[in-house]
Scaffold this active site. Structure first.
Site, short mmCIF file in Angstrom:
data_model
loop_
_atom_site.label_atom_id
_atom_site.label_comp_id
_atom_site.label_asym_id
_atom_site.label_seq_id
_atom_site.Cartn_x
_atom_site.Cartn_y
_atom_site.Cartn_z
N ASN A 110 32.08 51.53 43.30
CA ASN A 110 33.09 51.39 42.26
C ASN A 110 33.14 49.93 41.82
OD1 ASN A 110 35.31 51.97 40.58
ND2 ASN A 110 36.78 51.59 42.22
N HIS A 151 35.49 46.92 40.13
CA HIS A 151 36.92 46.65 40.02
C HIS A 151 37.14 45.25 39.45
CE1 HIS A 151 41.15 47.21 40.83
NE2 HIS A 151 41.18 45.99 41.34
N SER A 169 34.74 42.75 41.59
CA SER A 169 34.19 43.24 42.85
C SER A 169 33.44 44.54 42.63
CB SER A 169 35.31 43.51 43.87
OG SER A 169 36.13 42.38 44.06
N ASP A 196 40.70 51.33 46.35
CA ASP A 196 39.91 50.10 46.23
C ASP A 196 39.82 49.35 47.56
OD1 ASP A 196 39.46 50.56 43.49
OD2 ASP A 196 41.40 49.68 42.98
C1 GAR Z 1 36.36 47.94 34.10
O1 GAR Z 1 36.83 46.62 34.08
C2 GAR Z 1 36.53 48.56 35.46
O2 GAR Z 1 36.35 47.67 36.50
C3 GAR Z 1 37.95 49.00 35.40
O3 GAR Z 1 38.06 49.57 34.13
C4 GAR Z 1 37.21 48.86 33.23
C5 GAR Z 1 36.40 49.86 32.45
O4 GAR Z 1 35.85 49.27 31.32
N1 GAR Z 1 38.24 49.90 36.47
C6 GAR Z 1 39.37 49.86 37.19
O5 GAR Z 1 40.29 49.11 36.94
C7 GAR Z 1 39.43 50.84 38.33
N2 GAR Z 1 40.52 50.53 39.21
P1 GAR Z 1 34.68 49.98 30.51
O6 GAR Z 1 35.07 51.44 30.33
O7 GAR Z 1 34.62 49.25 29.20
O8 GAR Z 1 33.42 49.82 31.31
#
Ligand code: GAR
Length: 200
Positions: A106, A108, A135, A144
């Site tokens: 995942n 984060h 991360s 997480d």
């Molecule tokens: C990313 O920054 C990812 O790390 C986060 O959502 C965004 C997705 O962006 N995920 C979380 O916060 C999970 N806890 P994207 O759809 O443009 O790749």
């Protein structure tokens, strides 16, 4: 060649970066399918690359377990070597995590274990920290909380709002994610060993 399934919920900008990286014939992994828990904008990136997609809408299932069982059934169709959660904004049920761990990672947008959860960027800003980060972890049954396999600091700048800070974190996330997938594919990074080490 490592086969990868990517699960998203939103814009899929990190997915896009992974697709672009995997388009290089020298990259040792291929995206075989992209799944989502909703009608995600990021599907457009997969379609542009001619990569199959599937959707398992959370709202159509009575429980997280039933939803996860269908998600697992979809993944079984493709039998990827690695599952990447790239902005999937749902906790996976225990059975699904247990079935795929440690072959599930995942991304984060914070320097874990700081600021876990759905609002990692907002929470870092609210805490007033001078730096946060990005991360990549192996998914476990916590929020997480799995073994960290890559991370890097990102400064919080004066005047940052959530969007500006997240946009500065995302390129770092992308670089880390692409590098983790590459290292898993080449065998440089052993996710089972990373998980075993974390457990001790
Ligand atoms: C990313 O920054 C990812 O790390 C986060 O959502 C965004 C997705 O962006 N995920 C979380 O916060 C999970 N806890 P994207 O759809 O443009 O790749």
């Amino acid at each position: 060649m490592l086969s990868v399934a990517v699960l998203i919920s939103g814009a899929g900008s990190n997915l896009r970066a992974l697709l672009d990286a995997a388009a290089d014939p020298d990259f040792p992994a291929r995206i075989v399918v992209v799944g989502a828990d909703r009608e995600a904008d990021g599907f457009a990136h997969a379609e542009e690359y001619g990569i199959p997609t599937f959707m398992v809408p959370f709202a159509q299932f009575g429980t997280r377990e039933e939803w996860g069982a269908e998600l697992g059934a979809q993944l079984e169709v493709w039998r990827p070597d690695l599952v990447v959660l790239s902005g999937l904004m749902r906790l996976l049920p225990r059975d699904l995590v247990d079935a795929w761990s440690p072959r599930i990672v995942n991304t984060h947008p914070a320097y874990l274990p700081e600021f876990p959860g759905a609002h990692g960027v907002r929470d870092a800003l609210a805490a007033g920290v001078a730096q946060t980060g990005a991360s990549v972890i192996v998914v476990d049954n916590g929020v997480d909380s799995g073994p960290i396999v890559a991370q890097e600091r990102v400064p919080v700048l004066p005047g940052d709002d959530e969007h500006a800070l997240h946009e500065r974190i995302k390129p770092v996330e992308r670089r880390l994610l692409i590098d983790v997938v590459r290292r898993v594919a080449t065998g440089e990074l052993d996710l089972a060993a990373a998980s075993a080490n974390a457990a001790h």
